[in-house]
Every structure is written in C-alpha cells, then in structure tokens.
Write a protein that holds these residues in place. Sequence first.
Motif, PDB file in Angstrom:
ATOM      1  N   GLY A  64       0.809  -1.203   0.000  1.00 24.63           N
ATOM      2  CA  GLY A  64       0.000   0.000   0.000  1.00 24.63           C
ATOM      3  C   GLY A  64       0.850   1.264   0.000  1.00 24.63           C
ATOM      4  O   GLY A  64       2.081   1.212   0.092  1.00 24.63           O
ATOM      5  N   HIS A  65       0.173   2.404  -0.089  1.00 24.29           N
ATOM      6  CA  HIS A  65       0.877   3.682  -0.137  1.00 24.29           C
ATOM      7  C   HIS A  65       1.759   3.908   1.097  1.00 24.29           C
ATOM      8  O   HIS A  65       2.872   4.431   0.980  1.00 24.29           O
ATOM      9  N   ARG A  66       1.270   3.513   2.261  1.00 21.15           N
ATOM     10  CA  ARG A  66       2.062   3.712   3.493  1.00 21.15           C
ATOM     11  C   ARG A  66       3.406   3.005   3.377  1.00 21.15           C
ATOM     12  O   ARG A  66       4.458   3.583   3.650  1.00 21.15           O
ATOM     13  N   GLU A  67       3.385   1.742   2.984  1.00 22.38           N
ATOM     14  CA  GLU A  67       4.609   0.956   2.860  1.00 22.38           C
ATOM     15  C   GLU A  67       5.497   1.492   1.745  1.00 22.38           C
ATOM     16  O   GLU A  67       6.726   1.519   1.867  1.00 22.38           O
ATOM     17  N   ALA A 127       9.306   2.848   2.320  1.00 17.80           N
ATOM     18  CA  ALA A 127      10.430   2.303   1.550  1.00 17.80           C
ATOM     19  C   ALA A 127      11.155   3.414   0.790  1.00 17.80           C
ATOM     20  O   ALA A 127      12.401   3.465   0.763  1.00 17.80           O
ATOM     21  N   ALA A 128      10.402   4.316   0.192  1.00 16.80           N
ATOM     22  CA  ALA A 128      11.013   5.433  -0.539  1.00 16.80           C
ATOM     23  C   ALA A 128      11.771   6.361   0.410  1.00 16.80           C
ATOM     24  O   ALA A 128      12.883   6.806   0.105  1.00 16.80           O
ATOM     25  N   ALA A 129      11.178   6.640   1.571  1.00 16.96           N
ATOM     26  CA  ALA A 129      11.832   7.522   2.540  1.00 16.96           C
ATOM     27  C   ALA A 129      13.146   6.919   3.008  1.00 16.96           C
ATOM     28  O   ALA A 129      14.161   7.617   3.105  1.00 16.96           O
ATOM     29  N   ARG A 130      13.138   5.638   3.296  1.00 18.68           N
ATOM     30  CA  ARG A 130      14.375   4.988   3.738  1.00 18.68           C
ATOM     31  C   ARG A 130      15.454   5.102   2.665  1.00 18.68           C
ATOM     32  O   ARG A 130      16.605   5.421   2.952  1.00 18.68           O
ATOM     33  N   ALA A 153       9.168  16.723  -0.457  1.00 20.44           N
ATOM     34  CA  ALA A 153       7.953  15.919  -0.585  1.00 20.44           C
ATOM     35  C   ALA A 153       7.825  15.376  -2.006  1.00 20.44           C
ATOM     36  O   ALA A 153       7.392  14.240  -2.213  1.00 20.44           O
ATOM     37  N   ARG A 154       8.226  16.161  -2.965  1.00 21.66           N
ATOM     38  CA  ARG A 154       8.162  15.712  -4.364  1.00 21.66           C
ATOM     39  C   ARG A 154       9.121  14.547  -4.609  1.00 21.66           C
ATOM     40  O   ARG A 154       8.807  13.631  -5.368  1.00 21.66           O
ATOM     41  N   GLY A 192       1.006  12.687   8.242  1.00 21.25           N
ATOM     42  CA  GLY A 192       0.782  14.051   8.700  1.00 21.25           C
ATOM     43  C   GLY A 192       1.620  15.086   7.985  1.00 21.25           C
ATOM     44  O   GLY A 192       1.166  16.194   7.735  1.00 21.25           O
ATOM     45  N   SER A 193       2.854  14.738   7.655  1.00 20.67           N
ATOM     46  CA  SER A 193       3.765  15.683   6.991  1.00 20.67           C
ATOM     47  C   SER A 193       4.965  14.921   6.445  1.00 20.67           C
ATOM     48  O   SER A 193       5.167  13.741   6.765  1.00 20.67           O
ATOM     49  N   LYS A 194       5.761  15.621   5.665  1.00 23.02           N
ATOM     50  CA  LYS A 194       7.012  15.040   5.164  1.00 23.02           C
ATOM     51  C   LYS A 194       7.902  14.660   6.342  1.00 23.02           C
ATOM     52  O   LYS A 194       8.481  13.566   6.376  1.00 23.02           O
ATOM     53  N   ALA A 195       8.007  15.539   7.316  1.00 18.82           N
ATOM     54  CA  ALA A 195       8.840  15.252   8.493  1.00 18.82           C
ATOM     55  C   ALA A 195       8.326  14.021   9.229  1.00 18.82           C
ATOM     56  O   ALA A 195       9.116  13.179   9.675  1.00 18.82           O
ATOM     57  N   GLY A 196       7.003  13.896   9.343  1.00 17.69           N
ATOM     58  CA  GLY A 196       6.431  12.720   9.993  1.00 17.69           C
ATOM     59  C   GLY A 196       6.813  11.437   9.278  1.00 17.69           C
ATOM     60  O   GLY A 196       7.105  10.416   9.919  1.00 17.69           O
ATOM     61  N   LEU A 197       6.816  11.479   7.956  1.00 22.01           N
ATOM     62  CA  LEU A 197       7.212  10.314   7.162  1.00 22.01           C
ATOM     63  C   LEU A 197       8.694  10.005   7.361  1.00 22.01           C
ATOM     64  O   LEU A 197       9.074   8.853   7.614  1.00 22.01           O
ATOM     65  N   LEU A 198       9.542  11.010   7.268  1.00 23.50           N
ATOM     66  CA  LEU A 198      10.979  10.782   7.436  1.00 23.50           C
ATOM     67  C   LEU A 198      11.284  10.261   8.837  1.00 23.50           C
ATOM     68  O   LEU A 198      12.116   9.361   9.014  1.00 23.50           O
TER      69      LEU A 198
END
Length: 192
Positions: free
Chosen positions: A2-5, A9-12, A25-26, A44-50
């Motif tokens: 899903g999008h979350r995973e 994976a992309a953030a890592r 974010a882009r 919630g945000s880019k920072a939250g994802l990172l």
Amino acid sequence: MGHREQLLAAARQLLEDKGYAHITARDLVAASGTNLASIGYHFGSKAGLLNAALGVVFEEWTTQLATIAMADPDTSPIERAHLTWAAHLDSLSGRRALLVSFVEALAQADRDPQLRTQLAEMYATTRRRVASLVAAALGDDVPPDDPRCTAVASWVVAVCDGLAMQWMLDPTSVPAGAHLMRGLADLRAISE
C-alpha cells in the motif's frame, strides 16, 4: 504494497541517497509512486514520514543488536554488552548514510518540537527494549522497569551513540570491535 509501505520504503532509500535535510515531498512522491496527499494522510507531513522511516531503521538496528546480545544464554551481562558494541562498531561502515541522516534530524530537532518528540520517543522505545534485555540477562525476576535496568539501558545506548559519532568523524581512530572488547576486559580486570 500500500501507499504507506511504499512511502516508508522510498523515505528509507532517500535517507540513504540524499540525507534527511535534502529530501523534498516531491522526491518522496516520485520515489514511491504515490501522491502528495498520501504523505499527509498516512504521516501528517514530510517530516512525519521521514521520522517514521528513521524509527523503522532504529527498530531494525535494535533488533539486530538484541539478537547478538542474547544469542548465548550463558554469556554474562557485561560480555553481552561487549559483543553488542563490537557488532555495532563492525556494522557502521554499511550504515554511514543513515547515520548522517539521523544526525541531520537531531540537528533540526531543537527547532522542531514534533521532530524532537518523535526522536525522544524513538530513544524511549529503544531504552525500554534494551532494559528488557538487561532484565533478562540479570535474571532473578528483575523487572525491566527496575531503575538499574533503565540506567544500564541508557548507558548502553549512550555508548553505541558515542562510538557511532566518533566513527563518523574519524573511522580510523575508533577501535575495531575485537580491540574494544579486549580493552574493556582489561579495564574490568584493573578495577577488580
């Protein structure tokens, strides 16, 4: 997946490739094949994802070191710490990019209360996990929330962090894992 995973994976991968401070974010959307709204919805945000991606990395490292520390049930608690630190040192070269990203995040935490809270929770989770391992190593029904266990857990985490920071600045000046273990054994023998 899903999008979350996909986003995690992309953030890592981007944490390894670009570093915490340089990811947009882009970048995350392009690397994950998702959309900007997915970042907000799931994190919630880019920072939250990172920060979530850093949390996953923290958990993986803790699990790897915990497996090493608890591999031999006949090993003393101090020997378990030695083995863990040696393994930690020996694994740093493969983790340099993620360590740099973590240091970048730490540097921003003082100005970003959400980031500070998330990083503090990562450390709290790690300390609780290490305190559980310390309690198991001590035996005798010592609970993980015993102040001795939490103190030792904080100390173990501080040593790992300190060794990692020294290694990042000058890898050649930090002892190899085997040398660290011998030096600590000598220190223990001197103090007895």
